[in-house]
Design an enzyme around this catalytic site. Structure first.
Site: not given
Length: 476
Positions: A274, A277, A305, A342, A360, A383
């Site tokens: 993580e 990440w 969208w 999360n 988004w 996102w």
């Protein structure tokens, strides 16, 4: 004498004293140090919750510095002009700071460093916000990583210098320049009444961050992989708000994680992943800065969208009144605590971008206003990962079902009961706090009936897949 001239140490998203390379380098010169925090356009551009949380961290740092015989000088205004003013007032000949990697801050720093050097001032930046500088991690062909897993493999066994303790003393100048009063800045103003609700949920300052890391390593890292997806369980580190403000260094977290792993806590490796990440997000923001504002994959620019933030569906999503308990509980958690689990973030983002077919950026901007752990790189990449428009993204046809996800990760209903009042005879205090945190203009009350779903998971999934299939069809 020139070598006795003060150094201006410009604090930004590095509000700590330990493992702070810029501070360490300044102390090693033996020269007086003038710590500075500037409320400039970058700070002013942050959303309500991040700016409120930043103010708490600045106050904590000021107290730390006083315990070292130092002082934090606060100034409001354009960063370059403030630094030039302080240089003129103090005779400082050097400015040190920790590097940033998001495009807005990076562009500011580049221009500022060039201007200071033209002025004859030593302007020096140091690492500290990341484990690995973005330009030091390359693929075998010399490019940057566009996929997370190969990057993790590339850095997993890299050496990360051990954290450096805070200096025992910071040499003060013979005279201090004037400082603004932190309260006068009103960094909490945009929060309105929400500040009083959210404040008690914040864990502020370097000491608290280190205590939080210690408790996580001692009590939870060994079961991290098993527990981290359950939003009603205290199974994560909770360090995101502290990393955002730089109250703890990523290297401190990295070494603590590896130490636990070597002692037999195999699941600590997931915690380390993580951290990488987060690194991946900043490497992408550095190499492809458009990721923070636009589709990383340009082929998604034409996707149909919804772009209107004022629709009834988007409004219901923002208010936590979609009729989908997992989504609504998560949004309400964010308004009360300033953070969101999360797993819940993925569900919330999927529902907006896929079930509600809204772009988004609507969600990214809303999170940027509401999260105390808002991070420009991680927020945007997260996102885009869910929406399908980003690197290493979840396929667009992967639509999280918020109903089955809640059944899987909140079997006993604790999470939804913790945050939703409607339908529960004796609502929890945390659920009721939502109504104290939200704007009065929303006109919501605990006595309201819980809404029916604005879009059911099945309906939303089909709408999303139909749009995706139409996008894939070649033009006639």
């Amino acid at each position: 004498m020139p070598d006795a001239a003060p150094i201006l140490l410009w604090f930004r998203r590095d509000l700590r004293l330990a493992d702070h390379p810029a501070l360490t380098a300044a102390v090693e010169t033996g020269r007086p140090i003038i710590p500075v925090f500037i409320n400039d356009e970058v700070v002013a551009g942050q959303g309500a919750a991040p700016r409120f949380r930043l103010g708490l961290s600045v106050g904590s740092l000021a107290q730390q510095l006083e315990s070292k015989g130092s002082k934090l000088i606060l100034r409001l205004g354009d960063a370059l002009q403030v630094l030039r003013n302080l240089i003129a007032e103090t005779g400082a000949t050097s400015v040190y700071w920790s590097r940033a990697y998001d495009p807005i801050t990076k562009d500011r720093d580049k221009a500022l460093k060039a201007a200071l050097k033209d002025d004859g001032i030593t302007a020096q930046s140091f690492t500290g916000h990341l484990l690995f500088e973005p330009w030091t991690v390359e693929t075998k062909t010399g490019g940057f990583y566009r996929v997370y897993t190969p990057m993790w493999r590339a850095v997993r066994n890299r050496d990360v210098p051990a954290p450096v303790p805070a200096p025992s003393k910071i040499l003060a100048p013979t005279a201090w320049p004037a400082s603004d009063n932190l309260g006068d800045w009103q960094l909490d103003k945009a929060m309105n009444r929400g500040a009083a609700v959210l404040g008690p949920h914040c864990t502020v300052g370097e000491a608290a961050a280190n205590d939080r890391l210690g408790a996580f390593i001692e009590d939870r890292v060994a079961s991290y992989a098993d527990q981290r997806d359950f939003p009603a369980v205290n199974g994560t580190s909770g360090l995101s708000e502290n990393l955002t403000c730089g109250e703890i260094s990523p290297a401190t977290c990295w070494h603590a994680g590896w130490s636990s792993f070597r002692r037999g806590a195999d699941q600590a490796e997931i915690f380390l992943k993580e951290l990488v990440w987060r690194e991946f997000a900043y490497h992408l923001a550095f190499h492809t800065p458009h990721i923070t504002t636009a589709n990383w994959r340009p082929e998604w620019d034409a996707f149909p969208w919804n772009t209107d933030e004022s629709t009834a569906e988007v409004t219901a999503w923002k208010q936590g009144r979609t009729g989908i308990p997992f989504v609504d509980a998560a949004m309400r958690q964010m308004y009360v605590t300033g953070v969101m689990h999360n797993r819940a973030r993925m569900i919330v983002a999927s529902y907006l971008t896929k079930n509600l077919m809204s772009r988004w950026q609507i969600g990214e901007r809303w999170f940027a206003d509401c999260l105390i752990d808002w991070d420009p790189a991680s927020n945007a990449m997260g996102w885009q990962w869910v929406a399908g428009s980003g690197p290493d993204a979840a396929p667009y046809f992967r639509v999280f079902n918020p109903v089955t996800q809640l059944e899987k990760f909140d079997r006993d209903g604790r999470y939804q009961k913790q945050w939703i009042t409607e339908g529960f005879g004796q609502p929890t205090e945390t659920a009721l706090s939502y109504f104290d945190a939200i704007p009065r203009s929303w006109g919501l009350s605990p006595d309201d009936r819980y809404p029916s779903p604005i879009v059911t998971p099945e309906e939303g999934r089909m709408r999303a897949l139909d749009a995706y299939a139409a996008r894939e069809k070649p033009a006639n």
